[in-house]
Design an enzyme around this catalytic site. Sequence first.
Site, PDB file in Angstrom:
ATOM      1  N   GLU A 173      -3.465  10.318   2.758  1.00 42.82           N
ATOM      2  CA  GLU A 173      -4.702  10.445   3.521  1.00 42.82           C
ATOM      3  C   GLU A 173      -4.804  11.892   3.996  1.00 42.82           C
ATOM      4  O   GLU A 173      -3.943  12.375   4.745  1.00 42.82           O
ATOM      5  CB  GLU A 173      -4.725   9.481   4.698  1.00 42.82           C
ATOM      6  CG  GLU A 173      -4.824   8.031   4.270  1.00 42.82           C
ATOM      7  CD  GLU A 173      -4.776   7.070   5.438  1.00 42.82           C
ATOM      8  OE1 GLU A 173      -5.657   6.200   5.516  1.00 42.82           O
ATOM      9  OE2 GLU A 173      -3.864   7.197   6.277  1.00 42.82           O
ATOM     10  N   GLU A 184       0.837  -1.205   0.000  1.00 42.51           N
ATOM     11  CA  GLU A 184       0.000   0.000   0.000  1.00 42.51           C
ATOM     12  C   GLU A 184       0.869   1.252   0.000  1.00 42.51           C
ATOM     13  O   GLU A 184       1.934   1.283   0.636  1.00 42.51           O
ATOM     14  CB  GLU A 184      -0.917  -0.001   1.226  1.00 42.51           C
ATOM     15  CG  GLU A 184      -1.991   1.057   1.212  1.00 42.51           C
ATOM     16  CD  GLU A 184      -3.055   0.796   2.269  1.00 42.51           C
ATOM     17  OE1 GLU A 184      -3.448  -0.387   2.441  1.00 42.51           O
ATOM     18  OE2 GLU A 184      -3.485   1.743   2.943  1.00 42.51           O
ATOM     19  N   ARG A 235       5.749   4.702  20.466  1.00 46.97           N
ATOM     20  CA  ARG A 235       4.935   3.748  19.702  1.00 46.97           C
ATOM     21  C   ARG A 235       5.616   2.395  19.583  1.00 46.97           C
ATOM     22  O   ARG A 235       4.978   1.347  19.706  1.00 46.97           O
ATOM     23  CB  ARG A 235       4.664   4.321  18.315  1.00 46.97           C
ATOM     24  CG  ARG A 235       3.919   3.395  17.368  1.00 46.97           C
ATOM     25  CD  ARG A 235       3.723   4.080  16.033  1.00 46.97           C
ATOM     26  NE  ARG A 235       3.013   3.262  15.081  1.00 46.97           N
ATOM     27  CZ  ARG A 235       2.722   3.654  13.842  1.00 46.97           C
ATOM     28  NH1 ARG A 235       3.090   4.855  13.427  1.00 46.97           N
ATOM     29  NH2 ARG A 235       2.067   2.856  13.029  1.00 46.97           N
TER      30      ARG A 235
END
Length: 323
Positions: free
Chosen positions: A113, A109, A275
């Site tokens: 966005e 991908e 993260r």
Amino acid sequence: MTTSSWSGLLVISCMLLMSWAAAAVDMSPVRFDAAYMPLFGGDNLVPSPDARTVLLKLDRFTGSGFVSKSAYHHGFFSASIKLPHDYTAGVVVAFYLSNGDVFPGQHDELDFELLGNRRGHAWHVQTNMYGNGSTGRGREERYLLPFDPTAAPHSYAIAWTPAAVIFYIDAIPIRELVRCSSGDYPAKPMSVYATIWDGSAWATDGGRHKVDYAYAPFTAVFSDLVVTGGTDDDHCAAMGLMTSEVAVMTPAKRGSMRRFRSRHLTYSACYDTVRYNGTGVVFPECDESEQDNFHAWGESKRVINSRSSSSATYATGSGVRID
């Protein structure tokens, strides 16, 4: 003839074409119905009579989207997009490549966005890349746009070759991802998508602000659709694209990219040690010399968030961005 012999002949043929392929790469816009077809949304997808413009709408019943008729091995894919105005928190407008429907669990991908916001706050744009199902190692970056994307269309483009991926906004490169040996690089044919949908769970301030359908329908306008890539019927296109202007990073273009990133980059997974919890995830595009400019959670230290501003500031000369 063996497969290897045929492959060798194909490579030689493509190389003979390389000297003129760059000039032959067609970057002109196409009609919507020539390259794309509706994906979902019914009447919320509205092509213009001449099929040069498409409206994508989101209301309380459904979003909408379209998809390319062909899958591409590599290529250059571009769309001019005018975004919905006023209150758009939670709204996501996406222009991307994916093969998730063909390779579930191992999909590739490449994403643009565009993330809506509350009235008086700026839209953001996010880029990302997955290769061979590498969704656990998201490589997101977010940027504030140096213009009002609701006032006029602006171009968003992806150049994808066997060697690198370059993201462009208004012909300015904003990100380069060079292929490496990690395996996290898109290498399988992908289709091109455009969608508008409800991203209330995450799109605006991590999901703090949701879509408010009192402001619906939210309408994104797509135009100047460019689709240039290699399909099963055109194996040489990817090699030809590698010599074209959009796929070659000159010193001048690299300087433009550095300036854009220094002024507008607000988040990078490269520097998000929270993260990844100290697991040592390192991406090849990361520049350790920039790390001091980011907090441990990947947000830029240079960005000022002004929640009291009455209107969005999309550009200032100092490099400081107000959201």
